[in-house]
Design a protein around this motif. Structure first.
Motif, PDB file in Angstrom:
ATOM      1  N   GLY A   1       0.913  -1.344  -0.147  1.00  0.00           N
ATOM      2  CA  GLY A   1      -0.153  -0.029   0.059  1.00  0.00           C
ATOM      3  C   GLY A   1       0.782   1.271  -0.167  1.00  0.00           C
ATOM      4  O   GLY A   1       2.058   1.287  -0.140  1.00  0.00           O
ATOM      5  N   MET A   2       0.471   2.502   0.113  1.00  0.00           N
ATOM      6  CA  MET A   2       0.892   3.464   0.212  1.00  0.00           C
ATOM      7  C   MET A   2       1.945   3.840  -0.847  1.00  0.00           C
ATOM      8  O   MET A   2       3.047   4.285  -0.597  1.00  0.00           O
ATOM      9  N   PHE A   3       1.454   3.293  -2.186  1.00  0.00           N
ATOM     10  CA  PHE A   3       2.488   3.423  -3.494  1.00  0.00           C
ATOM     11  C   PHE A   3       2.640   4.689  -3.934  1.00  0.00           C
ATOM     12  O   PHE A   3       1.287   4.952  -4.370  1.00  0.00           O
ATOM     13  N   ALA A   4       3.647   5.333  -4.218  1.00  0.00           N
ATOM     14  CA  ALA A   4       3.406   6.651  -4.663  1.00  0.00           C
ATOM     15  C   ALA A   4       4.903   7.042  -5.324  1.00  0.00           C
ATOM     16  O   ALA A   4       6.005   6.518  -4.906  1.00  0.00           O
ATOM     17  N   VAL A   5       4.743   7.607  -6.605  1.00  0.00           N
ATOM     18  CA  VAL A   5       5.978   7.951  -7.248  1.00  0.00           C
ATOM     19  C   VAL A   5       5.638   9.541  -7.586  1.00  0.00           C
ATOM     20  O   VAL A   5       4.872   9.776  -7.895  1.00  0.00           O
ATOM     21  N   ARG A   6       6.797  10.290  -7.528  1.00  0.00           N
ATOM     22  CA  ARG A   6       6.581  11.803  -7.875  1.00  0.00           C
ATOM     23  C   ARG A   6       6.001  11.710  -9.337  1.00  0.00           C
ATOM     24  O   ARG A   6       6.480  11.147 -10.221  1.00  0.00           O
ATOM     25  N   PRO A   7       4.976  12.700  -9.329  1.00  0.00           N
ATOM     26  CA  PRO A   7       4.285  12.924 -10.442  1.00  0.00           C
ATOM     27  C   PRO A   7       5.026  13.115 -11.750  1.00  0.00           C
ATOM     28  O   PRO A   7       4.633  12.380 -12.811  1.00  0.00           O
ATOM     29  N   LYS A   8       6.021  13.896 -11.748  1.00  0.00           N
ATOM     30  CA  LYS A   8       7.046  14.166 -12.925  1.00  0.00           C
ATOM     31  C   LYS A   8       7.779  13.122 -13.335  1.00  0.00           C
ATOM     32  O   LYS A   8       8.300  12.947 -14.304  1.00  0.00           O
ATOM     33  N   LEU A   9       7.860  11.786 -12.524  1.00  0.00           N
ATOM     34  CA  LEU A   9       8.543  10.782 -12.877  1.00  0.00           C
ATOM     35  C   LEU A   9       7.798   9.611 -13.236  1.00  0.00           C
ATOM     36  O   LEU A   9       8.365   8.571 -13.739  1.00  0.00           O
ATOM     37  N   GLN A  10       6.509   9.695 -12.958  1.00  0.00           N
ATOM     38  CA  GLN A  10       5.563   8.794 -13.419  1.00  0.00           C
ATOM     39  C   GLN A  10       5.730   8.421 -14.843  1.00  0.00           C
ATOM     40  O   GLN A  10       5.868   9.524 -15.669  1.00  0.00           O
ATOM     41  N   GLY A  11       5.584   7.221 -15.380  1.00  0.00           N
ATOM     42  CA  GLY A  11       5.719   7.027 -16.692  1.00  0.00           C
ATOM     43  C   GLY A  11       6.897   6.579 -17.177  1.00  0.00           C
ATOM     44  O   GLY A  11       7.254   6.234 -18.394  1.00  0.00           O
ATOM     45  N   GLY A  12       7.993   6.611 -16.275  1.00  0.00           N
ATOM     46  CA  GLY A  12       9.538   6.551 -16.617  1.00  0.00           C
ATOM     47  C   GLY A  12       9.894   5.186 -16.209  1.00  0.00           C
ATOM     48  O   GLY A  12      11.479   5.101 -15.949  1.00  0.00           O
ATOM     49  N   GLY A  13       9.274   4.328 -15.643  1.00  0.00           N
ATOM     50  CA  GLY A  13       9.762   3.180 -15.416  1.00  0.00           C
ATOM     51  C   GLY A  13      10.020   2.892 -13.618  1.00  0.00           C
ATOM     52  O   GLY A  13      10.355   1.819 -13.359  1.00  0.00           O
ATOM     53  N   PHE A  14       9.834   4.052 -13.074  1.00  0.00           N
ATOM     54  CA  PHE A  14       9.888   3.809 -11.656  1.00  0.00           C
ATOM     55  C   PHE A  14       9.010   3.215 -10.727  1.00  0.00           C
ATOM     56  O   PHE A  14       9.636   2.576  -9.920  1.00  0.00           O
ATOM     57  N   GLY A  15       7.933   3.222 -11.070  1.00  0.00           N
ATOM     58  CA  GLY A  15       7.187   2.332 -10.336  1.00  0.00           C
ATOM     59  C   GLY A  15       7.239   0.833 -10.393  1.00  0.00           C
ATOM     60  O   GLY A  15       7.204   0.110  -9.444  1.00  0.00           O
ATOM     61  N   LYS A  16       7.679   0.378 -11.700  1.00  0.00           N
ATOM     62  CA  LYS A  16       8.222  -1.023 -11.870  1.00  0.00           C
ATOM     63  C   LYS A  16       9.192  -1.351 -11.129  1.00  0.00           C
ATOM     64  O   LYS A  16       9.314  -2.533 -10.578  1.00  0.00           O
ATOM     65  N   VAL A  17      10.390  -0.457 -10.995  1.00  0.00           N
ATOM     66  CA  VAL A  17      11.274  -0.701 -10.404  1.00  0.00           C
ATOM     67  C   VAL A  17      11.041  -0.968  -8.605  1.00  0.00           C
ATOM     68  O   VAL A  17      11.475  -1.786  -8.135  1.00  0.00           O
ATOM     69  N   VAL A  18      10.184  -0.129  -8.361  1.00  0.00           N
ATOM     70  CA  VAL A  18       9.846   0.006  -6.813  1.00  0.00           C
ATOM     71  C   VAL A  18       9.053  -1.271  -6.585  1.00  0.00           C
ATOM     72  O   VAL A  18       9.257  -1.766  -5.488  1.00  0.00           O
ATOM     73  N   MET A  19       8.340  -1.539  -7.239  1.00  0.00           N
ATOM     74  CA  MET A  19       7.217  -2.757  -7.156  1.00  0.00           C
ATOM     75  C   MET A  19       7.905  -4.202  -7.211  1.00  0.00           C
ATOM     76  O   MET A  19       7.921  -4.862  -6.213  1.00  0.00           O
ATOM     77  N   ALA A  20       8.997  -4.206  -7.996  1.00  0.00           N
ATOM     78  CA  ALA A  20       9.939  -5.165  -8.084  1.00  0.00           C
ATOM     79  C   ALA A  20      10.786  -5.340  -6.938  1.00  0.00           C
ATOM     80  O   ALA A  20      10.827  -6.383  -6.292  1.00  0.00           O
ATOM     81  N   GLU A  21      11.322  -4.378  -6.480  1.00  0.00           N
ATOM     82  CA  GLU A  21      11.951  -4.276  -4.954  1.00  0.00           C
ATOM     83  C   GLU A  21      11.149  -4.499  -4.083  1.00  0.00           C
ATOM     84  O   GLU A  21      11.482  -5.371  -2.906  1.00  0.00           O
ATOM     85  N   ALA A  22       9.831  -4.136  -3.785  1.00  0.00           N
ATOM     86  CA  ALA A  22       8.847  -4.631  -2.862  1.00  0.00           C
ATOM     87  C   ALA A  22       8.543  -6.013  -2.899  1.00  0.00           C
ATOM     88  O   ALA A  22       8.642  -6.777  -1.952  1.00  0.00           O
ATOM     89  N   GLU A  23       8.273  -6.581  -4.285  1.00  0.00           N
ATOM     90  CA  GLU A  23       8.108  -7.935  -4.142  1.00  0.00           C
ATOM     91  C   GLU A  23       9.353  -8.699  -3.620  1.00  0.00           C
ATOM     92  O   GLU A  23       9.218  -9.711  -3.057  1.00  0.00           O
ATOM     93  N   ARG A  24      10.453  -8.425  -3.942  1.00  0.00           N
ATOM     94  CA  ARG A  24      11.721  -9.021  -3.802  1.00  0.00           C
ATOM     95  C   ARG A  24      11.784  -9.084  -1.999  1.00  0.00           C
ATOM     96  O   ARG A  24      12.220  -9.970  -1.500  1.00  0.00           O
ATOM     97  N   THR A  25      11.597  -7.880  -1.694  1.00  0.00           N
ATOM     98  CA  THR A  25      11.434  -7.757  -0.196  1.00  0.00           C
ATOM     99  C   THR A  25      10.625  -8.572   0.572  1.00  0.00           C
ATOM    100  O   THR A  25      10.965  -9.246   1.613  1.00  0.00           O
ATOM    101  N   ALA A  26       9.367  -8.571   0.033  1.00  0.00           N
ATOM    102  CA  ALA A  26       8.559  -9.512   0.646  1.00  0.00           C
ATOM    103  C   ALA A  26       8.820 -11.128   0.801  1.00  0.00           C
ATOM    104  O   ALA A  26       8.660 -11.666   1.643  1.00  0.00           O
ATOM    105  N   ARG A  27       9.365 -11.439  -0.472  1.00  0.00           N
ATOM    106  CA  ARG A  27      10.144 -12.975  -0.362  1.00  0.00           C
ATOM    107  C   ARG A  27      11.247 -12.908   0.557  1.00  0.00           C
ATOM    108  O   ARG A  27      11.334 -14.036   1.308  1.00  0.00           O
TER     109      ARG A  27
END
Length: 177
Positions: A89-115
């Motif tokens: 939850g509480m997932f946020a990416v700076r608006p001006k960086l959205q669409g630049g792949g940052f969300g994908k990278v953060v989500m991958a790190e979140a999933e890696r951390t969960a495992r």
């Protein structure tokens, strides 16, 4: 700024003001319209507050993961271990960086951390069901819609002031490999 510059760490109490500002900028008000995750047409008021962020930072079975570039917080997400799964939850990416792949990278790190941290086999989240574009983005990342809905907390302005009467959350789930 590029995704290669991202570093990750757990938030501390000192990060609370920056996290509140980041989350608000990504979801509410005119600033959020610079990105595509805005909820400004669905909700007014706040998305979170210092008390809510502090509760996530202090949660014994969780982590508020920060993504930074040169010491500046550019994205965040909440990870909460809940037995057989981790809530995202509480997932946020700076608006001006959205669409630049940052969300994908953060989500991958979140999933890696969960495992890695909790041995979680599944990640779960809730998304306002009216956010078709956001749900589609999560589906492209392997999350599936469950059709399980929970009501929006109408009357509790800590979560915003609804601009329509039919808001509800849908549970999305992903099996972690």
């Amino acid at each position: 700024m590029t995704t290669a510059e991202l570093t990750f760490r757990a938030a501390t109490e000192a990060d609370i003001p920056a996290v509140v500002e980041l989350v608000e900028s990504a979801y509410r008000g005119d600033a959020s319209r610079a990105g595509w995750t805005t909820e400004a047409d669905l909700l007014e008021g706040q998305r979170t507050d210092p008390e809510g962020v502090a509760a996530v930072v202090r949660h014994a079975d969780g982590r508020l993961l920060l993504a930074e570039i040169a010491g500046e917080t550019v994205a965040c997400c909440q990870l909460e271990h809940r037995g057989d799964h981790v809530y995202f939850g509480m997932f946020a990416v700076r608006p001006k960086l959205q669409g630049g792949g940052f969300g994908k990278v953060v989500m991958a790190e979140a999933e890696r951390t969960a495992r890695a941290e909790w041995g979680a086999a599944e990640m779960r989240m809730t998304v306002i069901r009216q956010r078709a574009d956001l749900i589609a983005w999560y589906e492209r990342r392997g999350y599936r819609r469950t059709g399980r809905m929970t009501p929006f907390p109408y009357g509790d302005e800590r979560f915003g002031i609804p601009q329509r009467a039919d808001l509800e959350f849908e549970l999305l789930v992903k099996t972690l490999d």
